[in-house]
Motif scaffolding. Structure first.
Motif, PDB file in Angstrom:
ATOM      1  N   ASP A 260       0.840  -1.203   0.000  1.00  0.00           N
ATOM      2  CA  ASP A 260       0.000   0.000   0.000  1.00  0.00           C
ATOM      3  C   ASP A 260       0.872   1.249   0.000  1.00  0.00           C
ATOM      4  OD1 ASP A 260      -1.942   1.925   0.334  1.00  0.00           O
ATOM      5  OD2 ASP A 260      -2.566   1.257   2.324  1.00  0.00           O
ATOM      6  N   LEU A 269      -4.463  -4.993  -1.763  1.00  0.00           N
ATOM      7  CA  LEU A 269      -5.824  -5.432  -1.486  1.00  0.00           C
ATOM      8  C   LEU A 269      -5.931  -6.956  -1.532  1.00  0.00           C
ATOM      9  CD1 LEU A 269      -8.762  -4.690  -0.925  1.00  0.00           C
ATOM     10  CD2 LEU A 269      -9.111  -4.463  -3.410  1.00  0.00           C
ATOM     11  N   GLY A 290     -10.932  -1.578   4.375  1.00  0.00           N
ATOM     12  CA  GLY A 290     -11.829  -0.438   4.180  1.00  0.00           C
ATOM     13  C   GLY A 290     -11.085   0.819   3.795  1.00  0.00           C
ATOM     14  N   SER A 291     -10.012   1.115   4.499  1.00  0.00           N
ATOM     15  CA  SER A 291      -9.218   2.312   4.194  1.00  0.00           C
ATOM     16  C   SER A 291      -8.656   2.249   2.783  1.00  0.00           C
ATOM     17  CB  SER A 291      -8.080   2.450   5.205  1.00  0.00           C
ATOM     18  OG  SER A 291      -8.580   2.634   6.509  1.00  0.00           O
ATOM     19  N   LEU A 293      -9.835   0.464   0.200  1.00  0.00           N
ATOM     20  CA  LEU A 293     -10.916   0.598  -0.788  1.00  0.00           C
ATOM     21  C   LEU A 293     -11.348   2.046  -0.964  1.00  0.00           C
ATOM     22  CD1 LEU A 293     -13.013  -2.520   0.243  1.00  0.00           C
ATOM     23  CD2 LEU A 293     -11.908  -2.190  -1.980  1.00  0.00           C
ATOM     24  N   LEU A 294     -11.408   2.778   0.141  1.00  0.00           N
ATOM     25  CA  LEU A 294     -11.755   4.199   0.048  1.00  0.00           C
ATOM     26  C   LEU A 294     -10.708   4.949  -0.765  1.00  0.00           C
ATOM     27  CD1 LEU A 294     -12.992   4.851   3.692  1.00  0.00           C
ATOM     28  CD2 LEU A 294     -14.392   4.780   1.619  1.00  0.00           C
ATOM     29  N   LYS A 298     -13.512   3.079  -4.060  1.00  0.00           N
ATOM     30  CA  LYS A 298     -14.604   2.105  -3.927  1.00  0.00           C
ATOM     31  C   LYS A 298     -15.325   2.400  -2.619  1.00  0.00           C
ATOM     32  CE  LYS A 298     -12.003  -1.273  -6.639  1.00  0.00           C
ATOM     33  NZ  LYS A 298     -11.438  -2.642  -6.722  1.00  0.00           N
ATOM     34  N   GLU A 301     -18.225  -0.262  -0.542  1.00  0.00           N
ATOM     35  CA  GLU A 301     -17.615  -1.383   0.173  1.00  0.00           C
ATOM     36  C   GLU A 301     -16.604  -0.881   1.182  1.00  0.00           C
ATOM     37  OE1 GLU A 301     -15.095  -5.529  -0.604  1.00  0.00           O
ATOM     38  OE2 GLU A 301     -15.436  -4.139  -2.275  1.00  0.00           O
ATOM     39  N   GLY A 302     -15.882   0.190   0.830  1.00  0.00           N
ATOM     40  CA  GLY A 302     -14.869   0.724   1.732  1.00  0.00           C
ATOM     41  C   GLY A 302     -15.446   1.173   3.051  1.00  0.00           C
ATOM     42  N   GLU A 306     -14.534  -0.419   6.617  1.00  0.00           N
ATOM     43  CA  GLU A 306     -13.844   0.428   7.584  1.00  0.00           C
ATOM     44  C   GLU A 306     -14.597   0.470   8.913  1.00  0.00           C
ATOM     45  OE1 GLU A 306     -13.244   4.761   7.011  1.00  0.00           O
ATOM     46  OE2 GLU A 306     -11.127   4.201   6.948  1.00  0.00           O
TER      47      GLU A 306
END
Length: 333
Positions: A260, A269, A290-291, A293-294, A298, A301-302, A306
């Protein structure tokens, strides 16, 4: 009927031969000779002791305990058997019984440094921390060359926050056992905790050079490299750890975090998702997904993921690894 003098001499020769086989790793030959001695003299304590050690090594620890208990019943002053009995009991989680066995060894031989060191391990396992420190120090006062006890004292001093003393213990242990990867690993963890990241990196590099299949040392090195900003090197070390333990969810989560930070979001991911599949209850990993995906846009889902977790958390919960003393020695009473 007790054995004759000629039988005693014959048994002694057989035991010597059996122990040579045992030291050389020829366990089947050793076992056969111990059983031959016991067929002639069922009370022979050395044969009972050594056969007990072989039983333990074969995964039959309860039988091993029974055999060594029989040995010390017939030879109450057999100090190495008491010590090995304590080691087996401690590995079985029977700490109070282990402590009693070590103390019996010490009663017969008050300067038995190895037994004192093992008393410290049992006391530490029972939460008697100050007693354990005292036992380790007493053992080292008798025999300063007990590298394992220097290591174990270092571990407990780390837990007490006495990092300078702990590091000194590990370095002394390495003077005695310079090629012991486990002690290099413990030293690296203590140095990292102290903030000496470059020195920690050097110790952990030594650890993995000495023992390339030491997965925990690879991941500890990776965490250190990551804190030094050497992310690509950290990823390499995480992958080394995962090649040894591919289904370790903590290793996967740490690799994901490094990827990341390198901007390799899809790869990160994938690692996080695999880690969560292996450990579905991990709120930390859910939050990290979650973090991520945000950050990838996204949002739906994020946000869901999260809320299930706490955001990005790196797993770096290292503790020193202890070593037992005088374990399963092949000797006479």
């Amino acid at each position: 009927m007790p054995p004759t003098d000629d039988q005693v001499l014959e048994h002694e020769q057989m035991l010597q031969s059996a122990m040579r086989h045992q030291r050389a790793g020829r366990f089947a030959q050793a076992e056969q000779l111990y059983r031959q001695v016991l067929a002639s003299d069922p009370n022979q304590p050395v044969a009972l002791h050594m056969l007990g050690i072989l039983a333990h090594m074969a995964g039959q620890s309860e039988l091993g305990v029974e055999l060594i208990e029989a040995a010390v019943l017939r030879a109450p002053d057999y100090v190495s058997a008491h010590n090995n009995l304590g080691n087996m009991l401690r590995e079985l989680g029977r700490l109070k019984e282990a402590l009693a066995a070590y103390e019996r060894a010490l009663a017969h031989k008050p300067n038995y440094a190895e037994a004192l060191g093992n008393i410290g391990l049992a006391q530490q396992g029972l939460g008697r921390i100050e007693d354990a420190v005292s036992s380790y120090r007493r053992a080292l006062a008798i025999n300063p060359e007990l590298g394992d006890t220097h290591n174990n004292l270092g571990n407990i001093l780390c837990e007490l926050g006495k990092l300078d003393e702990a590091i000194e213990c590990y370095r002394r242990a390495l003077e005695i056992h310079p090629r012991y990867a486990l002690i290099q690993y413990n030293l690296g963890a203590a140095l990292k905790q102290q903030g000496e990241l470059h020195l920690a990196m050097e110790s952990l590099q030594h650890a993995v050079q000495l023992q390339p299949d030491f997965a925990a040392a690879h991941t500890s090195l990776a965490l250190t490299l990551q804190r030094l900003g050497r992310l690509e090197d950290a990823v390499t070390s995480y992958r080394q750890a995962l090649s040894l333990e591919p289904d370790n969810p903590d290793f996967l989560a740490n690799l994901a975090n490094a990827l990341d930070l390198l901007g390799e979001l899809e790869a990160a991911l994938a690692c996080y998702r695999k880690a969560l599949a292996l450990n579905p209850g991990s709120r930390e990993t859910s939050g990290s997904i979650g973090s991520l995906l945000l950050a990838m846009g996204k949002l739906e889902e994020g946000l869901v993921m999260e809320r299930q977790g706490f955001g990005v958390v790196k797993f770096d919960l290292e503790r020193g690894v202890s070593i037992k003393n005088g374990a399963y020695s092949v000797d006479h009473p």
